[in-house]
Scaffold this active site. Sequence first.
Site, short mmCIF file in Angstrom:
data_model
loop_
_atom_site.label_atom_id
_atom_site.label_comp_id
_atom_site.label_asym_id
_atom_site.label_seq_id
_atom_site.Cartn_x
_atom_site.Cartn_y
_atom_site.Cartn_z
N ASP A 1 -13.51 2.54 25.36
CA ASP A 1 -13.19 3.48 26.44
C ASP A 1 -12.99 4.90 25.89
O ASP A 1 -12.54 5.07 24.75
CB ASP A 1 -11.91 3.03 27.16
CG ASP A 1 -12.16 1.78 28.01
OD1 ASP A 1 -13.34 1.45 28.25
OD2 ASP A 1 -11.17 1.16 28.44
N ALA B 1 -6.84 8.55 18.48
CA ALA B 1 -7.53 7.25 18.42
C ALA B 1 -6.80 6.26 19.31
O ALA B 1 -5.66 6.49 19.73
CB ALA B 1 -7.55 6.74 16.97
N LYS B 2 -7.48 5.15 19.57
CA LYS B 2 -6.91 4.11 20.42
C LYS B 2 -5.51 3.69 19.97
O LYS B 2 -4.62 3.43 20.77
CB LYS B 2 -7.80 2.86 20.43
CG LYS B 2 -9.15 3.04 21.04
CD LYS B 2 -9.07 3.14 22.56
CE LYS B 2 -10.26 3.93 23.08
NZ LYS B 2 -11.53 3.50 22.49
N ARG B 3 -5.30 3.63 18.64
CA ARG B 3 -4.01 3.14 18.15
C ARG B 3 -2.87 4.12 18.46
O ARG B 3 -1.71 3.81 18.22
CB ARG B 3 -4.08 2.85 16.65
CG ARG B 3 -4.39 4.05 15.81
CD ARG B 3 -4.43 3.76 14.33
NE ARG B 3 -4.93 4.92 13.62
CZ ARG B 3 -6.22 5.22 13.49
NH1 ARG B 3 -7.13 4.41 13.97
NH2 ARG B 3 -6.61 6.32 12.86
#
Length: 306
Positions: A20, A246-248
């Site tokens: 995403d 980032a996603k994290r």
Amino acid sequence: MPAPPSPRAAGRYAPSPSGDLHLGNLRTAILAWVLARRSGRAFHLRIEDLDRVREGSEQRQLEDLEALGLDWDGEVVRQSERGAAYDEAISQLLTRDQVFECYCTRREILEAPSAPHAPPGAYPGTCRDLTPAQREAGRARMRELRREPALRLRAGVAEWTVRDLWAGEVTGAVDDLVLRRGDGVVAYNLAVVVDDAAAGVDQVARADDLLSSAPRQAYLAHLLGRAEPEYAHVPLAVNADGARLAKRDGAVTLRDRLERGESAADVVGRIGESLGLSGCRTAADVLERWDPAFLPREPWVVQLPA
Ligand code: GLU
């Protein structure tokens, strides 16, 4: 609104469908759309799916962009369906002896002594001028490794200059870049140039981690007889520690924000605020109110409630 520069002139957004889109990606997409629309350009979407594809990601990305109020012209282009156009570009360069086979492994390139003044990681030229016998030996070695030779551009310059809306004239290194990798996949630098030219893209807006690639891409466009686009590189989004978002980093995608009770309008609102605008609810509000002269030139530090 200024008149369109030419009938087919266009901007574009070109996500990789690897997951995403996060707030930084969404901001870049909105800015690319706004820059295109305010100058009367068409706007195209291209899915860069030669690598790193996650199942279902393309559909989710398109839905998210629509939810922010973006629209686009014509069909969505997928790089995985454009092989013939890339082959044709490589043949065009081959007939002019601007391509050579490279038998080096990644490790050999890293360990080779680089040419004086070459930027770190630049191709050292190992396979550029081999004798026919050396090429035969290289091919035999590739057969043993069960790999194809990579195809590289025989670059005729060491640097090239591009124009960027915010960075101005940018001169950067051009080396013998890969056109087709050893695994047979077309290199991003070639695909992007061929696709932008085919779609009439004369304005490339994207994140500024690609600014250093722009000179080699523009040079490749020049060699292929395509018009060189104008660039508009947008600063990256970063987390509170200054590292690339980032996603994290938590709930950083549109869907994450929706799950936390925000709306798409709230997310556009955050993006508007990063541009110094309050109260934006949809991409059209940014189009109406944002002046590209006021793009913050520092990375966008994304701070979100948990
Ligand atoms: N697909 C690249 C990315 O998602 C963008 C390439 C480009 O805009 O030229 O980072």
